[in-house]
Design a protein around this motif. Structure first.
Motif, PDB file in Angstrom:
ATOM      1  N   LEU A 255       0.893  -1.160   0.000  1.00 24.19           N
ATOM      2  CA  LEU A 255       0.000   0.000   0.000  1.00 24.19           C
ATOM      3  C   LEU A 255       0.928   1.205   0.000  1.00 24.19           C
TER       4      LEU A 255
ATOM      5  N   LYS B 225      -0.170  -7.680  -4.486  1.00 28.84           N
ATOM      6  CA  LYS B 225      -1.156  -6.626  -4.753  1.00 28.84           C
ATOM      7  C   LYS B 225      -0.575  -5.253  -4.431  1.00 28.84           C
TER       8      LYS B 225
ATOM      9  N   ALA C 141      -1.753  -1.086  -3.957  1.00 28.56           N
ATOM     10  CA  ALA C 141      -2.830  -0.101  -3.815  1.00 28.56           C
ATOM     11  C   ALA C 141      -2.231   1.248  -3.442  1.00 28.56           C
TER      12      ALA C 141
ATOM     13  N   GLU D 202      -9.628   2.536   4.420  1.00 19.90           N
ATOM     14  CA  GLU D 202      -8.706   2.235   3.310  1.00 19.90           C
ATOM     15  C   GLU D 202      -7.881   0.981   3.613  1.00 19.90           C
TER      16      GLU D 202
ATOM     17  N   PHE E 127      -8.035  -2.803   1.820  1.00 17.18           N
ATOM     18  CA  PHE E 127      -6.891  -3.482   1.194  1.00 17.18           C
ATOM     19  C   PHE E 127      -6.685  -4.860   1.827  1.00 17.18           C
TER      20      PHE E 127
ATOM     21  N   CYS F  32      -9.063  -7.184   0.288  1.00 20.44           N
ATOM     22  CA  CYS F  32      -8.627  -7.565  -1.060  1.00 20.44           C
ATOM     23  C   CYS F  32      -7.626  -8.713  -0.992  1.00 20.44           C
TER      24      CYS F  32
ATOM     25  N   SER G 216      -7.425  -4.317  -5.762  1.00 23.01           N
ATOM     26  CA  SER G 216      -7.929  -3.117  -5.078  1.00 23.01           C
ATOM     27  C   SER G 216      -8.572  -2.168  -6.082  1.00 23.01           C
TER      28      SER G 216
ATOM     29  N   SER H 299      -6.010   0.771  -7.291  1.00 17.52           N
ATOM     30  CA  SER H 299      -4.854  -0.015  -7.725  1.00 17.52           C
ATOM     31  C   SER H 299      -3.700   0.867  -8.198  1.00 17.52           C
TER      32      SER H 299
END
Ligand code: NAD
Length: 332
Positions: free
Chosen positions: A97, A122, A124, A286, A290, A293, A300, A303
């Motif tokens: 993130l 991932k 975000a 937030e 995430f 996700c 996300s 993204s």
């Protein structure tokens, strides 16, 4: 089930917003820290019961690869460091993130997206407003057609910046000035409300304090045209307080938020009266989003591609200021 976060960079945002928010999250847990300031290690370890084996500095950060107790690294460093730490985090096998703006350039955003993809992690971006109920209501209402086809959006965000020696005024660490830091909220609002990507921009800059703003922009006004024909009139500044809003105008009605981008106290008005929802902790929302996700193996909604699209528009705005011409926004 919970997802374990490590905060990378323990400055003002981590200290005053993110760590407190992590005390309220349902799925995200503060488990580790990464800091360049050794004195902060004990303070944070004591305050948040962080285990010694979950504490890193910028040099030994890559060793986090061997630590199964950390799932996500949350990059809360100056903008110019986002790319390096996102790439290192992804290469260490962690989900990332990353705070806004995603990076100093679209090229850097692309590298970050590629690194996360290669490592099957991932990515975000910290667009907290996209989880805020007033913002969500406004998007839903605009896109439902309640006020007819949309014609125009006005959006702006700025504040009077203090300390002339801070990283936000240095080009390499900030990537730009007011536009990169807070103008991005106005840009986000236009993209979020319409669900469209700007086609072209025109922009101009004014500088009343060229010494303080030698390296970065002070005040920028710009317009953006959306594919549907919606016109966006936007502004950002580091010179004064007060502008913190958006208004969206449809054929048969209007709505807007002011203040729109604060941590709390979001207020709205529409043709049909006030827009009122509970104030939430946007950072908690937030981070929980995430974490979900990751738990549910979904991409996300904020993204890396979303971060990239903002940088492409920002680059077109800077280019338009340089050339004095209407400038096309590159496609993601
Ligand atoms: P800050 O200056 O308070 O903290 C920055 C941290 O980075 C400090 O702990 C500092 O020690 C560390 N650091 C490491 N190398 C540094 C260097 N070379 N120069 C300066 N600091 C260095 O900044 P902040 O307000 O916490 O912002 C951090 C990030 O969070 C930025 O990307 C900013 O855009 C973003 N931010 C987002 C929001 C939001 O609402 N989402 C709000 C504020 C800041």
């Amino acid at each position: 089930t919970t997802v374990n976060f490590a905060l990378v960079g323990l400055g003002s945002l981590s200290t005053n917003q993110i760590a407190p928010a992590l005390q309220k999250t349902k799925h995200a847990k503060l488990a580790g820290i990464v800091t360049g300031t050794p004195e902060k290690e004990k303070i944070w370890a004591d305050k948040y019961s962080i285990k010694p084996e979950n504490i890193y500095n910028y040099e030994n950060f890559d060793k986090i690869a061997a630590n199964d107790n950390i799932d996500v690294v949350y990059i809360v460093l100056p903008n110019g460091m986002h790319k390096e730490f996102t790439v290192r985090g992804a290469n260490a096998g962690k989900h990332v993130l990353c705070e806004k703006p995603m990076a100093n350039s679209s090229a850097d955003c692309r590298e970050m997206i590629a690194a996360c993809k290669q490592n099957n992690r991932k990515l975000a971006v910290g667009y907290r407003c996209q989880f805020e109920p007033h913002h969500l209501y406004c998007r839903e209402t605009v896109q439902s057609g309640k006020y007819g086809p949309l014609h125009a959006i006005e959006a702006g965000f700025g504040f009077k910046i203090g300390d002339p020696n801070q990283w936000r005024l240095k080009a390499d660490l900030a990537g730009g000035g007011a536009l990169m830091d807070v103008g991005i909220y106005a840009l986000q609002a236009c993209r979020f409300l319409t669900g469209e990507e700007p086609v072209a921009v025109t922009a101009q800059e004014t500088k009343m304090n060229p010494k303080k703003f030698a390296e970065v922009d002070e005040t920028i006004t710009w317009t953006m045209t959306m594919p549907s024909g919606v016109n966006c009139y936007c502004s950002t500044s580091y010179a004064f307080n007060g502008i913190n809003r958006f208004n969206a105008y449809g054929q048969s009605g209007w709505l807007g938020l002011d203040p729109a981008y604060s941590y709390k106290g979001i207020k709205g008005e529409s043709k049909d009266g006030p827009i009122q929802f509970d104030q939430i902790d946007q950072f908690a929302a937030e981070m929980d989003a995430f974490a979900k996700c990751i738990l549910e193996d979904r991409q996300s909604s904020v993204s890396g591609e979303e971060g990239l699209r903002d940088l492409l528009a920002i680059e077109a705005i800077y280019e338009s200021i340089q050339s004095g011409k209407r400038t096309q926004v590159q496609k993601a």
